[in-house]
Design an enzyme around this catalytic site. Structure first.
Site, mmCIF file in Angstrom:
data_model
loop_
_atom_site.group_PDB
_atom_site.id
_atom_site.type_symbol
_atom_site.label_atom_id
_atom_site.label_comp_id
_atom_site.label_asym_id
_atom_site.label_seq_id
_atom_site.Cartn_x
_atom_site.Cartn_y
_atom_site.Cartn_z
ATOM 1 N N LYS A 97 0.841 -1.211 0.000
ATOM 2 C CA LYS A 97 0.000 0.000 0.000
ATOM 3 C C LYS A 97 0.876 1.260 0.000
ATOM 4 O O LYS A 97 0.710 2.142 -0.839
ATOM 5 C CB LYS A 97 -0.909 0.025 1.245
ATOM 6 C CG LYS A 97 -1.845 -1.171 1.347
ATOM 7 C CD LYS A 97 -2.762 -1.062 2.540
ATOM 8 C CE LYS A 97 -2.066 -1.191 3.885
ATOM 9 N NZ LYS A 97 -1.474 -2.518 4.151
ATOM 10 N N ARG A 173 -10.344 0.107 8.435
ATOM 11 C CA ARG A 173 -9.743 -1.189 8.681
ATOM 12 C C ARG A 173 -10.673 -2.074 9.502
ATOM 13 O O ARG A 173 -10.298 -3.164 9.894
ATOM 14 C CB ARG A 173 -8.474 -0.964 9.489
ATOM 15 C CG ARG A 173 -7.248 -1.601 8.894
ATOM 16 C CD ARG A 173 -6.133 -1.213 9.844
ATOM 17 N NE ARG A 173 -4.904 -1.825 9.524
ATOM 18 C CZ ARG A 173 -3.903 -1.206 8.905
ATOM 19 N NH1 ARG A 173 -4.053 0.013 8.459
ATOM 20 N NH2 ARG A 173 -2.770 -1.830 8.719
ATOM 21 N N ARG A 208 11.531 -5.235 5.280
ATOM 22 C CA ARG A 208 11.234 -3.806 5.026
ATOM 23 C C ARG A 208 12.126 -2.891 5.855
ATOM 24 O O ARG A 208 12.422 -3.157 7.023
ATOM 25 C CB ARG A 208 9.781 -3.520 5.360
ATOM 26 C CG ARG A 208 9.474 -2.026 5.352
ATOM 27 C CD ARG A 208 8.031 -1.682 5.396
ATOM 28 N NE ARG A 208 7.296 -2.452 6.373
ATOM 29 C CZ ARG A 208 5.983 -2.550 6.381
ATOM 30 N NH1 ARG A 208 5.281 -1.936 5.439
ATOM 31 N NH2 ARG A 208 5.365 -3.264 7.284
ATOM 32 N N ARG A 237 10.546 -1.075 11.413
ATOM 33 C CA ARG A 237 9.372 -0.844 12.259
ATOM 34 C C ARG A 237 9.300 -1.885 13.373
ATOM 35 O O ARG A 237 9.603 -3.058 13.162
ATOM 36 C CB ARG A 237 8.107 -0.918 11.403
ATOM 37 C CG ARG A 237 7.746 0.403 10.800
ATOM 38 C CD ARG A 237 6.656 0.336 9.793
ATOM 39 N NE ARG A 237 5.516 -0.497 10.157
ATOM 40 C CZ ARG A 237 4.433 -0.600 9.409
ATOM 41 N NH1 ARG A 237 4.356 0.077 8.262
ATOM 42 N NH2 ARG A 237 3.447 -1.370 9.774
ATOM 43 N N ARG A 248 -0.873 -9.526 12.738
ATOM 44 C CA ARG A 248 -1.512 -8.451 11.962
ATOM 45 C C ARG A 248 -2.308 -9.031 10.807
ATOM 46 O O ARG A 248 -3.402 -8.566 10.479
ATOM 47 C CB ARG A 248 -0.444 -7.486 11.433
ATOM 48 C CG ARG A 248 0.091 -6.551 12.512
ATOM 49 C CD ARG A 248 1.464 -5.988 12.167
ATOM 50 N NE ARG A 248 1.499 -5.219 10.944
ATOM 51 C CZ ARG A 248 2.615 -4.915 10.271
ATOM 52 N NH1 ARG A 248 3.793 -5.333 10.727
ATOM 53 N NH2 ARG A 248 2.570 -4.222 9.171
HETATM 54 P P1 AP5 Z 1 4.708 -1.436 1.959
HETATM 55 O O1 AP5 Z 1 4.434 -0.615 0.775
HETATM 56 O O2 AP5 Z 1 5.361 -0.766 3.133
HETATM 57 O O3 AP5 Z 1 3.420 -2.234 2.419
HETATM 58 P P2 AP5 Z 1 2.147 -1.751 3.188
HETATM 59 O O4 AP5 Z 1 0.991 -2.457 2.590
HETATM 60 O O5 AP5 Z 1 2.105 -0.258 3.246
HETATM 61 O O6 AP5 Z 1 2.449 -2.399 4.610
HETATM 62 P P3 AP5 Z 1 2.217 -1.906 6.073
HETATM 63 O O7 AP5 Z 1 2.935 -2.885 6.954
HETATM 64 O O8 AP5 Z 1 2.594 -0.481 6.252
HETATM 65 O O9 AP5 Z 1 0.724 -2.101 6.238
HETATM 66 P P4 AP5 Z 1 -0.022 -2.291 7.527
HETATM 67 O O10 AP5 Z 1 -1.389 -2.144 7.030
HETATM 68 O O11 AP5 Z 1 0.266 -3.503 8.294
HETATM 69 O O12 AP5 Z 1 0.575 -1.165 8.447
HETATM 70 P P5 AP5 Z 1 0.135 0.324 8.772
HETATM 71 O O13 AP5 Z 1 1.342 1.129 8.801
HETATM 72 O O14 AP5 Z 1 -0.991 0.752 7.953
HETATM 73 O O15 AP5 Z 1 5.589 -2.654 1.480
HETATM 74 C C1 AP5 Z 1 6.060 -3.624 2.372
HETATM 75 C C2 AP5 Z 1 7.416 -4.171 1.889
HETATM 76 O O16 AP5 Z 1 7.223 -4.811 0.655
HETATM 77 C C3 AP5 Z 1 8.443 -3.068 1.626
HETATM 78 O O17 AP5 Z 1 9.686 -3.489 2.004
HETATM 79 C C4 AP5 Z 1 8.368 -2.858 0.124
HETATM 80 O O18 AP5 Z 1 9.575 -2.404 -0.392
HETATM 81 C C5 AP5 Z 1 7.999 -4.239 -0.377
HETATM 82 N N1 AP5 Z 1 7.173 -4.187 -1.570
HETATM 83 C C6 AP5 Z 1 6.123 -3.346 -1.821
HETATM 84 N N2 AP5 Z 1 5.606 -3.615 -3.035
HETATM 85 C C7 AP5 Z 1 6.287 -4.649 -3.557
HETATM 86 C C8 AP5 Z 1 6.208 -5.387 -4.784
HETATM 87 N N3 AP5 Z 1 5.285 -5.089 -5.706
HETATM 88 N N4 AP5 Z 1 7.071 -6.400 -4.979
HETATM 89 C C9 AP5 Z 1 8.014 -6.718 -4.021
HETATM 90 N N5 AP5 Z 1 8.151 -6.048 -2.870
HETATM 91 C C10 AP5 Z 1 7.295 -5.033 -2.620
HETATM 92 O O19 AP5 Z 1 -0.405 0.093 10.258
HETATM 93 C C11 AP5 Z 1 0.433 -0.211 11.328
HETATM 94 C C12 AP5 Z 1 -0.357 -0.384 12.605
HETATM 95 O O20 AP5 Z 1 -1.055 0.836 12.926
HETATM 96 C C13 AP5 Z 1 -1.457 -1.434 12.574
HETATM 97 O O21 AP5 Z 1 -0.965 -2.711 12.864
HETATM 98 C C14 AP5 Z 1 -2.399 -0.920 13.669
HETATM 99 O O22 AP5 Z 1 -1.950 -1.225 14.936
HETATM 100 C C15 AP5 Z 1 -2.330 0.568 13.477
HETATM 101 N N6 AP5 Z 1 -3.361 1.065 12.543
HETATM 102 C C16 AP5 Z 1 -3.165 1.596 11.312
HETATM 103 N N7 AP5 Z 1 -4.322 1.936 10.743
HETATM 104 C C17 AP5 Z 1 -5.295 1.595 11.630
HETATM 105 C C18 AP5 Z 1 -6.712 1.684 11.615
HETATM 106 N N8 AP5 Z 1 -7.373 2.189 10.552
HETATM 107 N N9 AP5 Z 1 -7.400 1.251 12.687
HETATM 108 C C19 AP5 Z 1 -6.758 0.743 13.747
HETATM 109 N N10 AP5 Z 1 -5.415 0.619 13.825
HETATM 110 C C20 AP5 Z 1 -4.681 1.058 12.781
#
Ligand code: AP5
Length: 605
Positions: A97, A173, A208, A237, A248
């Site tokens: 994402k 989410r 990552r 992270r 997760r």
């Molecule tokens: P990346 O682009 O960073 O992936 P991402 O989908 O953004 O992953 P996140 O871990 O950030 O998502 P998440 O939803 O778990 O965490 P968030 O920060 O939102 O890519 C990941 C890796 O893959 C990178 O190394 C990248 O280089 C590689 N990659 C990307 N694309 C690729 C491809 N096409 N091919 C190969 N490699 C690739 O949330 C974190 C925490 O915050 C949650 O756990 C929760 O506690 C809290 N939180 C966030 N939002 C909410 C909400 N709405 N409600 C409640 N709690 C929330």
């Protein structure tokens, strides 16, 4: 009270949220840096005051360009810049994402709102939200809905998101989060869901790395940093361990179906297990397609509205001053459009000048509930023109009709408003999605004011026998704060029994409050005392100009016309009107007389 956004910043250059200096929540990779954790946010604005500061107030409608003359040829439907894109992107942890968001923002200039980033910045800042969120995030659980939802809605209501469009990443989410947005009628144009197999996700998370300076996402194998300098400052992270990723992922799977079903009509599933440029290529063409459709819809709508409002100049050319034949019922389309345009321009000028409490009083026969030719459709059309025009300027308009008042046998609503809300709901609001998005219908009261509302149009608020609307009206204006509230044909005169139920204000205060709305448009026909025929003249005021007094006469060809008799800096009294009609100057006359004497009664509100 929660503290919000202590040190997070937003990079205007690339619309990318820039994380604040990181704290111990991040582990450094490799070697460790000295950490500058941000100061606590005890002095930072409270959540509510922060939102208040950022509330979408209308200061100036910069891109309205109405003709300063009150006699324009027709309504110009203002085409503000293309309606911005609204995108939601979802997917399991590490589905890519954030990576796709970087590319989308670069191409489309949307405001990227990542709940993960926002929360991490709160944690880093040591704010109250951050302290609450930390425990949940570190264990891979979801942060409580109300914390995240308040944060996101506040962010979405800021001007940059409205103007540039938004890209919501990681929200909603949970079903509750999706429903909060639905309730506020906040919907995206497209819901992109990235699909990646579980085993790939775990590898992506564990590998990552983040650049805390640029916010750029790397992967130790897939996307290694470009230079040694960048590599040295990369961080991992705290929730990117295999164990936490699994947890997760499990939480994601528990929630995903409910969210996808909310957006099933807008859902685009994309295979995210391909090179990131290939994935972006697919998203890019979808967004371009939506952008194109929006442009087409908008120009079609503008053409439709313009042609609707700019018709029949020939008829208007026959008028001298103001429209004639106002006794011919129903009013012709040209007459109605003249008044809609006249009211619109006066109102726009008043709002542009910073007026926030204004009223329109227009009393042509079709809008005069005391005449049996009263037509509710004309009132609704007027409201629609105003609402669409403000919405066209990118403002969120709440159109409010008071609901049933009172209790038990005394419950009811003024006859004039019966069925109004239904009519508004069923009206044709154009097909560019203004209704339900930029325009919403509500009632009158403090609870009717939403954070996202920019401007309020109140349809004929009025007292009824036994009930008084003023308390609700006051609660609404208090909640609206400095956002404009426009009353259309209010009837706030105190009725004999209007002081009864649930009344908290005294009569004097009620009258004073009712008078606090500044007139921005008035049009009244003048008749002989006790009659509604023939029309003797008219009084017109369109902000910021003077009150104009017209006399109706027949010219040599027997055609009706209005000639201007006099102008006044403020609303003339019945005596002043009498004098003007009889050609007398005020200081020669001591008391009202003649057939215009009735006017003093008619002109009081
Ligand atoms: P990346 O682009 O960073 O992936 P991402 O989908 O953004 O992953 P996140 O871990 O950030 O998502 P998440 O939803 O778990 O965490 P968030 O920060 O939102 O890519 C990941 C890796 O893959 C990178 O190394 C990248 O280089 C590689 N990659 C990307 N694309 C690729 C491809 N096409 N091919 C190969 N490699 C690739 O949330 C974190 C925490 O915050 C949650 O756990 C929760 O506690 C809290 N939180 C966030 N939002 C909410 C909400 N709405 N409600 C409640 N709690 C929330």
């Amino acid at each position: 009270m929660l503290n919000y956004a202590a040190t997070s910043s937003f990079n205007c250059h690339n619309n990318r949220f820039t994380p604040p200096p990181f704290s111990s929540n991040y582990t450094l990779h490799p070697p460790s840096h000295s950490l500058s954790s941000s100061s606590s946010s005890s002095s930072s604005p409270s959540l509510s005051s922060q939102f208040h500061q950022n509330s979408p107030l209308i200061h100036v409608y910069k891109h309205t360009h109405f003709n300063p003359s009150p006699r324009t040829k027709g309504l110009k439907v203002r085409c503000s810049q293309n309606e911005p894109l609204k995108v939601m992107i979802s997917g399991a942890p590490a589905s890519g994402k954030g990576t796709q968001c970087e590319m989308i923002v670069q191409k489309f200039g949307l405001v990227h709102i990542s709940t993960g980033d926002l929360l991490r910045s709160e944690v880093a800042a040591g704010s109250e939200i951050g302290n609450q969120a930390k425990e949940y995030m570190n264990s891979g659980r979801l942060v409580p809905d109300e914390v995240v939802t308040t944060m996101v809605i506040g962010r979405l209501s800021r001007d940059d998101a409205k103007e540039k469009g938004w890209l919501l990443d990681g929200f909603p989410r949970s079903f509750a989060q999706a429903q909060s947005l639905e309730k506020m009628k906040i919907r995206p144009d497209i819901f992109v869901a990235l699909d990646v197999p579980d085993e790939i996700l775990i590898d992506r998370c564990v590998g990552r790395r983040l650049d805390p300076e640029t916010g750029k996402i790397y992967h130790i194998k897939n996307f290694p940093p470009e230079t040694e300098e960048v590599k040295a400052r990369l961080i991992t992270r705290a929730d990117d361990t295999e164990e936490k990723v699994k947890s997760r992922l499990q939480i994601y799977k528990q929630n995903v179906e409910a969210i996808l079903s909310t957006y099933s009509d807008l859902l685009k599933k994309i295979d995210g297990n391909r090179p990131k440029d290939v994935v972006f290529g697919e998203i890019n063409s979808m967004l371009l397609q939506i952008q194109k459709e929006k442009e087409t819809k908008k120009s079609e709508n503008a053409i439709k509205l313009n042609s609707q409002f700019n018709k029949s100049p020939a008829t208007k050319e026959n008028w001298r001053g103001i429209p004639t034949n106002l006794n011919n019922i129903p009013h012709s389309r040209e007459i109605r459009e003249y008044f809609y345009d006249d009211v619109l321009q006066a109102t726009q000028r008043a709002i542009n000048d910073g007026k926030t409490r204004v009223k329109v009083e227009i009393n042509i026969p079709e809008l005069n509930p005391e005449q049996d030719v009263y037509r509710i459709g004309t009132l609704m059309e007027l409201v629609r023109v105003l609402a669409l025009s403000f919405a066209d300027d990118g403002k969120r308009v709440k159109v409010s009709v008071q609901g049933s008042m009172g209790e038990g046998a005394l419950a009811g609503m003024p006859l004039q408003l019966a069925g109004t809300r239904k009519i508004l709901e069923f009206m044709d609001w154009g097909n560019d999605g203004a209704m339900g998005n930029f325009i919403n219908i509500g009632s009158i009261g403090g609870k009717e004011v939403d954070e996202v509302d920019d401007i309020f149009i109140l349809v004929a608020p009025q007292n009824a026998m036994g009930n008084c609307i003023i308390d609700d009206l006051r609660a609404m204006t208090n909640a609206a704060g400095s956002r404009p509230v426009i009353l259309i044909n209010p009837r706030l005169k105190d009725l004999p029994a209007s002081s009864g139920i649930m009344q908290t204000m005294g009569r004097e205060q009620r009258l004073e409050y009712a008078a606090s709305f500044e007139m921005c448009y008035q049009f009244r026909l003048l008749y002989y005392a006790g009659t509604q025929y023939p029309i003797m003249g008219a009084l017109r005021m369109a902000y910021p100009y003077r009150y104009e007094l017209f006399k109706r006469v027949n010219d040599a060809n027997g055609k009706e016309k209005y000639v201007i008799l006099s102008t006044f800096p403020s609303r003339p009294t019945g005596d002043e009107i009498n004098d003007a009609f009889e050609g007398r100057t005020r200081d020669k006359v001591k008391k009202s007389s003649g057939f215009w004497g009735f006017l003093s009664g008619i002109l009081s509100t």
